[in-house]
Scaffold this motif. Structure first.
Motif, mmCIF file in Angstrom:
data_model
loop_
_atom_site.group_PDB
_atom_site.id
_atom_site.type_symbol
_atom_site.label_atom_id
_atom_site.label_comp_id
_atom_site.label_asym_id
_atom_site.label_seq_id
_atom_site.Cartn_x
_atom_site.Cartn_y
_atom_site.Cartn_z
ATOM 1 N N HIS A 167 0.810 -1.218 0.000
ATOM 2 C CA HIS A 167 0.000 0.000 0.000
ATOM 3 C C HIS A 167 0.843 1.268 0.000
ATOM 4 O O HIS A 167 0.301 2.378 -0.099
ATOM 5 C CB HIS A 167 -0.924 0.009 1.224
ATOM 6 C CG HIS A 167 -0.199 0.129 2.524
ATOM 7 N ND1 HIS A 167 0.517 -0.916 3.077
ATOM 8 C CD2 HIS A 167 -0.060 1.177 3.376
ATOM 9 C CE1 HIS A 167 1.046 -0.516 4.218
ATOM 10 N NE2 HIS A 167 0.717 0.746 4.418
ATOM 11 N N LYS A 168 2.159 1.132 0.090
ATOM 12 C CA LYS A 168 3.047 2.289 0.080
ATOM 13 C C LYS A 168 3.671 2.556 -1.284
ATOM 14 O O LYS A 168 4.356 3.566 -1.458
ATOM 15 C CB LYS A 168 4.180 2.087 1.099
ATOM 16 C CG LYS A 168 3.721 1.969 2.549
ATOM 17 C CD LYS A 168 4.913 1.803 3.467
ATOM 18 C CE LYS A 168 4.491 1.726 4.927
ATOM 19 N NZ LYS A 168 5.666 1.551 5.820
ATOM 20 N N LYS A 190 -0.409 1.962 -5.075
ATOM 21 C CA LYS A 190 -0.646 1.736 -3.644
ATOM 22 C C LYS A 190 -1.836 0.805 -3.363
ATOM 23 O O LYS A 190 -2.763 1.171 -2.631
ATOM 24 C CB LYS A 190 -0.822 3.082 -2.939
ATOM 25 C CG LYS A 190 0.395 3.996 -3.073
ATOM 26 C CD LYS A 190 0.219 5.323 -2.380
ATOM 27 C CE LYS A 190 1.466 6.178 -2.529
ATOM 28 N NZ LYS A 190 1.337 7.521 -1.910
#
Length: 285
Positions: A167-168, A190
């Protein structure tokens, strides 16, 4: 195939994760041992054959410009005292090698790259994010340029990340793989771990064709309300060759405090002049 001569450095961010250090100093000037992050990125680009360095900045970044200028008083004083100027190697480029353009609104990485469109022109170009400190021989961008000379098209640097970290990052939908090269079938910005197409993440090095500027010019806001470079690249898949290059080396995320400290320790331990003292401190800690 056109040579990669130009590189864009998006360095307009505020560096809020490093406050108060970055209240009056650009985060790109934070030193890892004795060189600022921007210097590592410029040196990496120079090793890869880059001739023109395009800094996309914002207000309060003049220290970066000063770093890559002649410091007459300092140099004159050092020379008068018989001190070597070798520590300043790489900080004094030839006139015209560095150009500055302002990103006047904080609208994301895609917008920062787009701000350099007139300086890039109709040439393929590299993008380097100084927060990602890449350590290897040869350097990351040189490895990518070598791959570009064989493959052409668009290239992104990739690294496999933990599932709970997708998700980063922008995440690759992979196609055929051959050694460090992965065909890019899709890109997702992400994604949550349960919908991520892989764990192959985009990290801060790119080689892009100039057509991406046209896409960015009409790009709508994406994740976080920003113009995402990943979204623009996804629209180019199928139009031009597109591959990921997994870097043969070590990446340190210096946009994160723990990553920055880790990078400082790791590079200090590579330095024969200070490694014994650092190693002794770590052993006693």
């Amino acid at each position: 195939m056109r040579k990669i001569r130009k590189a864009v450095f998006p360095i307009g961010g505020l560096g809020t994760r490093f406050l108060p250090a970055t209240k009056s100093m650009p985060k790109e000037m934070l030193p890892v041992v004795d060189r600022p992050l921007i210097q590592y990125a410029v040196d990496e680009a120079r090793e890869a054959g880059i001739e023109q360095f395009i800094f996309v900045t914002s207000r309060g970044k003049s220290l970066i410009e000063d770093h890559f200028d002649h410091a007459f008083e300092l140099e004159e004083a050092m020379a008068r005292r018989g001190k070597s100027l070798s520590a300043l190697d790489g900080t004094r480029p030839s006139p015209g090698d560095i150009t500055i353009v302002r990103q006047q609104e904080p609208l994301g990485l895609g917008h920062a790259v787009w701000c350099a469109r007139r300086l890039v022109g109709d040439e393929p170009f590299a993008v380097l994010l100084p927060d990602d400190l890449m350590v290897g021989e040869p350097g990351c961008l040189k490895q990518m340029v070598e791959a570009y000379n064989d493959l052409g098209g668009n290239l992104i640097c990739t690294e496999e990340v933990a599932a709970d970290q997708t998700h980063k990052y922008g995440i690759v939908t992979p196609g055929a793989q051959a050694g460090p090269i992965t065909e890019v079938k899709g890109l997702v910005e992400k994604p949550a771990p349960d919908v991520a197409p892989s764990r192959l993440a985009i990290i801060g090095r790119y080689i892009l064709q100039p057509e991406v500027m046209d896409v960015l010019g009409s790009q709508e806001e994406g994740a976080g309300g920003e113009i995402q470079l990943t979204d623009a690249l996804a629209r180019m898949i199928g139009q031009q060759p597109f591959h990921g290059v997994t870097f043969d080396g070590k990446r340190y995320d210096c946009g994160d405090k723990s990553g920055f400290v880790t990078a400082t320790l790791a590079l200090a331990l590579r330095r024969p002049d200070i490694a014994p003292a650092v190693r002794a401190f770590l052993a006693a800690a």
